[in-house]
Scaffold this active site. Structure first.
Site, PDB file in Angstrom:
ATOM      1  CG  HIS A 111     -13.078   3.533   2.730  1.00  0.00           C
ATOM      2  ND1 HIS A 111     -13.838   4.494   3.357  1.00  0.00           N
ATOM      3  CD2 HIS A 111     -11.798   3.815   3.010  1.00  0.00           C
ATOM      4  CE1 HIS A 111     -13.030   5.342   3.992  1.00  0.00           C
ATOM      5  NE2 HIS A 111     -11.786   4.944   3.798  1.00  0.00           N
ATOM      6  NE  ARG A 156      -6.125   1.668  -0.349  1.00  0.00           N
ATOM      7  CZ  ARG A 156      -6.129   2.836   0.277  1.00  0.00           C
ATOM      8  NH1 ARG A 156      -5.033   3.292   0.821  1.00  0.00           N
ATOM      9  NH2 ARG A 156      -7.234   3.531   0.357  1.00  0.00           N
ATOM     10  CD  GLU A 169      -9.029  -1.123   3.987  1.00  0.00           C
ATOM     11  OE1 GLU A 169      -8.690  -0.797   5.139  1.00  0.00           O
ATOM     12  OE2 GLU A 169      -9.229  -0.317   3.083  1.00  0.00           O
ATOM     13  NE  ARG A 182     -10.548  12.833   3.303  1.00  0.00           N
ATOM     14  CZ  ARG A 182     -10.443  11.516   3.187  1.00  0.00           C
ATOM     15  NH1 ARG A 182     -11.504  10.752   3.020  1.00  0.00           N
ATOM     16  NH2 ARG A 182      -9.254  10.949   3.232  1.00  0.00           N
ATOM     17  CG  ASN A 237      -1.859   1.134   1.275  1.00  0.00           C
ATOM     18  OD1 ASN A 237      -1.767   2.067   0.474  1.00  0.00           O
ATOM     19  ND2 ASN A 237      -2.793   1.083   2.218  1.00  0.00           N
TER      20      ASN A 237
END
Ligand code: ADP
Length: 399
Positions: free
Chosen positions: A181, A92, A385, A242, A10
């Protein structure tokens, strides 16, 4: 000897996370499909780590040096990248656009297609591509697989994926809802079905991935039919830094009235909004501590966060019609009983009954936190993940 190991990379702008997994060893997850904790006894996980501060003072020079460091660390544990047991590298990749909807074996053409998507993910795709290039240089003979964060959402109907704006402009510039996601939503929705003893095709699940970034998805029979992030990961839920959903005219207003430029507003909404914008902290643990001391700003941040979450639970209940389960995952979802309770309390008329006692029990395994009579199961399901990426990559290369 069959090669059964997958290295998951990743690659971020200043960090490189890695995990080495052995797909032949029993991760309880691969055997039963049930979600299980990321425990030390999970023998499929051979190594993991992170190289940070890439390109910064005190860190390694670049991604190439970072991957060499990973390779050295693995070699020192006799798990080197030159091992014949390594079957693939799984990368990823954040944005697959409309082009990539499945895990994809990487070729020169695939790399250049991912580069073409950089305008859609300027912060993420360049770093992902760098990771891919460096890994291909180090092991040119090894299959490398790209697994896209957007892929699971590519089955969304047009009604959910389209913004109601001029179609020609939208199509010309790729302006539509992609969602992110996806690897986590895919994994958690399947693991939730397994927890209920059902096939993914039999259940409708609302997945609430609440980490520093946060998103919700509505999954019908294993297919994602709506998700809260859109063109970028800014849309939807309130997040650590955010804003999530706002009136788009806020942007024009700030430009005209406050004289802010596009980059200032981008920075404001992505980095200085959400929980941190409302109360100065983005860590839900700290916010909980402040609420216990009657801090009004922290309370407001929590309330705005939870209000938005409840709206999405309601919206996705309507999108799905029948909801079998609501699954909480990621840092906040897995650990904050307060957020889970506040998000669902009072929703008994929708068939949602959270059990205060079960919800308060801490644990690292997938578990139910609803009452025994609740029509909708409420679950806490740790996401994984890396395992999902490894499984998807391995499924493409396994003999
Ligand atoms: P990401 O991968 O998006 O960076 P994570 O899924 O690791 O994020 O989630 C990180 C967030 O989880 C932290 O910012 C913090 O708010 C929250 N978190 C972690 N542990 C706890 C806890 N015990 N209680 C409440 N929140 C927690």
């Amino acid at each position: 000897m069959t090669a059964t190991r997958v290295l998951v990379l990743n690659s971020g702008s200043s960090s490189l996370k890695y995990q080495l997994l052995d797909m032949a060893r029993p991760s309880p997850t691969t055997l039963t499909g049930a979600a299980t904790p990321r425990s030390d006894t999970d023998s499929s996980r051979l190594a993991s780590g992170i190289v940070e501060r890439i390109g910064e003072a005190g860190g390694v020079a670049d991604h190439s040096a970072a991957l060499k460091q990973v390779a050295d660390e693995l070699s020192s544990q006799s798990l080197g990248l030159d091992s014949p047991e390594l079957a693939a590298v799984g990368h990823r990749v954040v944005h697959g656009g409309t082009r990539f909807t499945e895990p994809t074996l990487i070729t020169d053409e695939v790399v250049s297609e991912i580069e073409k998507l950089v305008p859609l993910a300027p912060l993420h795709n360049p770093a992902n591509v760098t990771g891919i290039k460096v890994a291909r240089e180090l092991r040119p003979d090894l299959p490398q697989v790209a697994v896209f964060d957007t892929a699971f959402h590519s089955g969304m109907p047009e009604a959910a994926a389209r913004y109601a704006i001029d179609r020609a402009t939208a199509d010309r510039y790729g302006v539509r809802r992609y969602g992110f996601h996806g690897t986590s939503h895919a994994y958690v929705s399947r693991a939730t079905a397994a927890l209920l003893g059902k096939e993914p095709s039999e259940v409708n699940v609302i997945v609430l991935h609440l980490g520093n970034g946060a998103s919700a998805s509505a999954v019908r029979g294993g297919v994602c039919v709506d998700t809260s992030m859109g063109l970028t990961p800014l849309e939807g839920l309130v997040m650590g830094t955010r804003s999530g959903d706002i009136d788009p005219a806020v942007v024009f207003h700030l430009a005209r009235v406050a004289g802010l430029g596009v980059d200032d507003i981008d920075d404001l909404l992505n980095k200085r909004s959400g929980l941190v914008g409302l109360c100065g902290d983005n860590d839900m643990r700290e916010i909980g501590r402040r609420i216990a001391e009657d801090d009004a700003d922290a309370q407001l941040a929590f309330d705005v966060y939870v209000h938005r979450l409840r709206k999405y639970v309601g919206a996705y209940s309507a999108v799905l019609g029948r909801v079998d389960a609501i699954a909480f995952t990621a840092g906040v979802g897995e650990n904050s009983a307060a957020v889970r309770e506040a998000a669902l309390i009072g929703l008994e008329p929708l068939g949602i009954e959270i059990d205060a006692v079960r919800n308060a029990v801490r644990g690292s395994a997938a578990r139910l936190v609803s009452t025994r009579t609740s029509r909708v199961a409420v679950a806490v399901v740790p996401t994984d993940e890396e395992l999902e990426i490894a499984q998807q990559a391995y499924s493409l290369v396994r003999p």
